[in-house]
Design a protein around this motif. Sequence first.
Motif, PDB file in Angstrom:
ATOM      1  N   GLY A  79      31.906  29.704  41.801  1.00 11.50           N
ATOM      2  CA  GLY A  79      32.071  29.800  43.239  1.00 11.50           C
ATOM      3  C   GLY A  79      33.470  29.473  43.712  1.00 11.50           C
ATOM      4  O   GLY A  79      33.811  29.735  44.869  1.00 11.50           O
ATOM      5  N   ILE A  80      34.279  28.895  42.825  1.00 17.00           N
ATOM      6  CA  ILE A  80      35.638  28.508  43.192  1.00 17.00           C
ATOM      7  C   ILE A  80      36.673  29.470  42.618  1.00 17.00           C
ATOM      8  O   ILE A  80      37.576  29.919  43.326  1.00 17.00           O
ATOM      9  CB  ILE A  80      35.943  27.076  42.708  1.00 17.00           C
ATOM     10  N   PHE A  81      36.533  29.802  41.333  1.00 17.35           N
ATOM     11  CA  PHE A  81      37.610  30.482  40.629  1.00 17.35           C
ATOM     12  C   PHE A  81      37.321  31.942  40.314  1.00 17.35           C
ATOM     13  O   PHE A  81      36.191  32.318  39.990  1.00 17.35           O
ATOM     14  CB  PHE A  81      37.892  29.776  39.299  1.00 17.35           C
ATOM     15  N   LYS A  82      38.352  32.769  40.405  1.00 21.10           N
ATOM     16  CA  LYS A  82      38.457  34.052  39.725  1.00 21.10           C
ATOM     17  C   LYS A  82      39.799  34.031  39.003  1.00 21.10           C
ATOM     18  O   LYS A  82      40.534  33.054  39.098  1.00 21.10           O
ATOM     19  CB  LYS A  82      38.359  35.218  40.701  1.00 21.10           C
ATOM     20  N   GLY A  83      40.107  35.091  38.246  1.00 21.24           N
ATOM     21  CA  GLY A  83      41.308  34.979  37.437  1.00 21.24           C
ATOM     22  C   GLY A  83      42.057  36.265  37.222  1.00 21.24           C
ATOM     23  O   GLY A  83      41.542  37.366  37.432  1.00 21.24           O
ATOM     24  N   VAL A  84      43.303  36.095  36.795  1.00 20.42           N
ATOM     25  CA  VAL A  84      44.157  37.164  36.301  1.00 20.42           C
ATOM     26  C   VAL A  84      44.470  36.820  34.851  1.00 20.42           C
ATOM     27  O   VAL A  84      45.018  35.747  34.571  1.00 20.42           O
ATOM     28  CB  VAL A  84      45.457  37.288  37.119  1.00 20.42           C
ATOM     29  N   ALA A  85      44.103  37.700  33.942  1.00 22.21           N
ATOM     30  CA  ALA A  85      44.204  37.426  32.510  1.00 22.21           C
ATOM     31  C   ALA A  85      45.449  38.067  31.912  1.00 22.21           C
ATOM     32  O   ALA A  85      46.156  38.844  32.563  1.00 22.21           O
ATOM     33  CB  ALA A  85      42.953  37.936  31.796  1.00 22.21           C
ATOM     34  N   ILE A  86      45.689  37.740  30.660  1.00 26.11           N
ATOM     35  CA  ILE A  86      46.682  38.443  29.849  1.00 26.11           C
ATOM     36  C   ILE A  86      45.920  39.285  28.835  1.00 26.11           C
ATOM     37  O   ILE A  86      44.961  38.814  28.212  1.00 26.11           O
ATOM     38  CB  ILE A  86      47.629  37.473  29.133  1.00 26.11           C
ATOM     39  N   ALA A  87      46.319  40.527  28.695  1.00 28.25           N
ATOM     40  CA  ALA A  87      45.703  41.427  27.729  1.00 28.25           C
ATOM     41  C   ALA A  87      46.785  42.240  27.046  1.00 28.25           C
ATOM     42  O   ALA A  87      47.895  42.394  27.563  1.00 28.25           O
ATOM     43  CB  ALA A  87      44.694  42.365  28.419  1.00 28.25           C
ATOM     44  N   SER A  88      46.470  42.756  25.887  1.00 31.03           N
ATOM     45  CA  SER A  88      47.394  43.625  25.172  1.00 31.03           C
ATOM     46  C   SER A  88      47.674  44.873  25.998  1.00 31.03           C
ATOM     47  O   SER A  88      46.797  45.365  26.728  1.00 31.03           O
ATOM     48  CB  SER A  88      46.798  44.014  23.818  1.00 31.03           C
ATOM     49  N   LEU A  89      48.882  45.405  25.880  1.00 32.88           N
ATOM     50  CA  LEU A  89      49.227  46.614  26.615  1.00 32.88           C
ATOM     51  C   LEU A  89      48.368  47.803  26.186  1.00 32.88           C
ATOM     52  O   LEU A  89      48.224  48.768  26.942  1.00 32.88           O
ATOM     53  CB  LEU A  89      50.709  46.952  26.433  1.00 32.88           C
ATOM     54  N   ASP A  90      47.790  47.753  24.990  1.00 26.64           N
ATOM     55  CA  ASP A  90      46.925  48.844  24.541  1.00 26.64           C
ATOM     56  C   ASP A  90      45.446  48.469  24.633  1.00 26.64           C
ATOM     57  O   ASP A  90      44.595  49.083  23.978  1.00 26.64           O
ATOM     58  CB  ASP A  90      47.278  49.269  23.113  1.00 26.64           C
ATOM     59  N   ALA A  91      45.128  47.481  25.464  1.00 23.04           N
ATOM     60  CA  ALA A  91      43.726  47.090  25.653  1.00 23.04           C
ATOM     61  C   ALA A  91      42.900  48.286  26.099  1.00 23.04           C
ATOM     62  O   ALA A  91      43.334  49.084  26.929  1.00 23.04           O
ATOM     63  CB  ALA A  91      43.631  45.970  26.682  1.00 23.04           C
ATOM     64  N   ASP A  92      41.690  48.410  25.536  1.00 23.85           N
ATOM     65  CA  ASP A  92      40.856  49.551  25.904  1.00 23.85           C
ATOM     66  C   ASP A  92      40.001  49.224  27.122  1.00 23.85           C
ATOM     67  O   ASP A  92      39.911  48.067  27.559  1.00 23.85           O
ATOM     68  CB  ASP A  92      40.000  50.023  24.725  1.00 23.85           C
ATOM     69  N   LEU A  93      39.369  50.255  27.656  1.00 25.89           N
ATOM     70  CA  LEU A  93      38.579  50.077  28.871  1.00 25.89           C
ATOM     71  C   LEU A  93      37.429  49.108  28.669  1.00 25.89           C
ATOM     72  O   LEU A  93      37.077  48.347  29.573  1.00 25.89           O
ATOM     73  CB  LEU A  93      38.053  51.432  29.342  1.00 25.89           C
ATOM     74  N   SER A  94      36.839  49.106  27.467  1.00 26.90           N
ATOM     75  CA  SER A  94      35.716  48.218  27.195  1.00 26.90           C
ATOM     76  C   SER A  94      36.140  46.757  27.309  1.00 26.90           C
ATOM     77  O   SER A  94      35.432  45.935  27.915  1.00 26.90           O
ATOM     78  CB  SER A  94      35.157  48.502  25.796  1.00 26.90           C
ATOM     79  N   HIS A  95      37.293  46.427  26.757  1.00 21.59           N
ATOM     80  CA  HIS A  95      37.779  45.045  26.831  1.00 21.59           C
ATOM     81  C   HIS A  95      38.099  44.659  28.271  1.00 21.59           C
ATOM     82  O   HIS A  95      37.769  43.548  28.720  1.00 21.59           O
ATOM     83  CB  HIS A  95      39.023  44.895  25.954  1.00 21.59           C
ATOM     84  N   LEU A  96      38.721  45.553  29.009  1.00 17.83           N
ATOM     85  CA  LEU A  96      39.054  45.267  30.395  1.00 17.83           C
ATOM     86  C   LEU A  96      37.796  45.105  31.243  1.00 17.83           C
ATOM     87  O   LEU A  96      37.733  44.218  32.109  1.00 17.83           O
ATOM     88  CB  LEU A  96      39.953  46.364  30.953  1.00 17.83           C
ATOM     89  N   ARG A  97      36.788  45.926  30.988  1.00 14.75           N
ATOM     90  CA  ARG A  97      35.519  45.775  31.710  1.00 14.75           C
ATOM     91  C   ARG A  97      34.876  44.427  31.397  1.00 14.75           C
ATOM     92  O   ARG A  97      34.309  43.772  32.282  1.00 14.75           O
ATOM     93  CB  ARG A  97      34.554  46.902  31.339  1.00 14.75           C
ATOM     94  N   ASP A  98      34.940  44.018  30.142  1.00 16.86           N
ATOM     95  CA  ASP A  98      34.374  42.721  29.752  1.00 16.86           C
ATOM     96  C   ASP A  98      35.071  41.588  30.490  1.00 16.86           C
ATOM     97  O   ASP A  98      34.406  40.656  30.980  1.00 16.86           O
ATOM     98  CB  ASP A  98      34.510  42.539  28.240  1.00 16.86           C
ATOM     99  N   LEU A  99      36.378  41.656  30.588  1.00 11.84           N
ATOM    100  CA  LEU A  99      37.105  40.640  31.349  1.00 11.84           C
ATOM    101  C   LEU A  99      36.697  40.673  32.820  1.00 11.84           C
ATOM    102  O   LEU A  99      36.485  39.622  33.444  1.00 11.84           O
ATOM    103  CB  LEU A  99      38.610  40.858  31.211  1.00 11.84           C
ATOM    104  N   ARG A 100      36.576  41.872  33.369  1.00 15.53           N
ATOM    105  CA  ARG A 100      36.176  42.007  34.776  1.00 15.53           C
ATOM    106  C   ARG A 100      34.801  41.376  35.003  1.00 15.53           C
ATOM    107  O   ARG A 100      34.577  40.699  36.020  1.00 15.53           O
ATOM    108  CB  ARG A 100      36.168  43.481  35.177  1.00 15.53           C
ATOM    109  N   ASP A 101      33.880  41.567  34.047  1.00 18.55           N
ATOM    110  CA  ASP A 101      32.544  41.003  34.175  1.00 18.55           C
ATOM    111  C   ASP A 101      32.552  39.473  34.119  1.00 18.55           C
ATOM    112  O   ASP A 101      31.588  38.831  34.555  1.00 18.55           O
ATOM    113  CB  ASP A 101      31.642  41.541  33.063  1.00 18.55           C
ATOM    114  N   GLN A 102      33.634  38.896  33.590  1.00 21.69           N
ATOM    115  CA  GLN A 102      33.754  37.437  33.504  1.00 21.69           C
ATOM    116  C   GLN A 102      34.543  36.839  34.674  1.00 21.69           C
ATOM    117  O   GLN A 102      34.901  35.666  34.637  1.00 21.69           O
ATOM    118  CB  GLN A 102      34.417  37.051  32.185  1.00 21.69           C
ATOM    119  N   GLY A 103      34.809  37.649  35.686  1.00 21.21           N
ATOM    120  CA  GLY A 103      35.489  37.129  36.862  1.00 21.21           C
ATOM    121  C   GLY A 103      36.976  37.380  36.897  1.00 21.21           C
ATOM    122  O   GLY A 103      37.686  36.787  37.719  1.00 21.21           O
ATOM    123  N   ILE A 104      37.458  38.271  36.044  1.00 24.77           N
ATOM    124  CA  ILE A 104      38.876  38.616  36.016  1.00 24.77           C
ATOM    125  C   ILE A 104      39.116  39.819  36.929  1.00 24.77           C
ATOM    126  O   ILE A 104      38.436  40.842  36.809  1.00 24.77           O
ATOM    127  CB  ILE A 104      39.335  38.937  34.581  1.00 24.77           C
TER     128      ILE A 104
END
Length: 276
Positions: A79-104
């Motif tokens: 309820g307090i935090f969301k985030g901006v993560a660091i990811a590889s420049l070649d990160a695929d959509l699946s990894h980015l979606r997973d981060l998004r699902d975790q509040g990124i």
Amino acid sequence: MGIFDVRKIDCHAHVLDPLRFPYAQGAAYRPSGQEIGTTDQFVEVLQCYGTEHVLLVQPNSGYGPDNSCMLDAIRRYPGIFKGVAIASLDADLSHLRDLRDQGIVGIALNPTFYGNDFYADSPALMEKLAELDMFVQIQVQHDQLLMFKPWIERIAVRVLIDHCGRPTPEQGLAQPGFSALLDLAETGRVHVKLSGYAKFAKTPYPFRDTLPFVRALVEAFGLDHCMWASDWPYLRAADRQDYGPLLKLLDTLFPDPADRDILLWQTPKRLFGFGA
């Protein structure tokens, strides 16, 4: 109503807890002493100053691309935090979606840490972020933004610019990097964090040499594309910084309570979905 009593969202802060989450092997910079700020310590600070939500930013210092400490904070205090993560420049959509699902909500690029050449291939990542309606967050200094400007104009990605673009105060408002930032207001997709004054000011608090840049950004972007941030716990600060005085500075910069409400609450709540 005083600045400590109004509803507010802090749009750039870090959590560092090397006891629970050891720093990466070979980390170029390992924060220590007063630079360390754990999740629980930060929650106490937020309660003291009436800050309801925070956009955490993964620090290159200490952790680099290991987002574990930040993701733990979001899991423990959703309820307090969301985030901006660091990811590889070649990160695929699946990894980015997973981060998004975790509040990124976005991915950070930091040329001030790695240099521009490191990010020469970032357009591919920016296109994926646009597809997922996530942000690309960029921390530049001096004229580094010039490399990114054509990509930002071409790719329909939402953008966060850290710390006023970290201009060089003695070069004035017409310096190429800052002029490029002002031009990007026309996209309607670029948003600026009014923060990190100590990172580019040549004068101590209240950082009077940064004020012309803050005013120019607000005039160009409007408060519905600007947000406030503390940059807690002030990594690599040349002198002591504190949460309270940085908030009080808003009374000088934005004396109108309605303006402060837009900057501190309405804009970040809309952009990042806090409270949804």
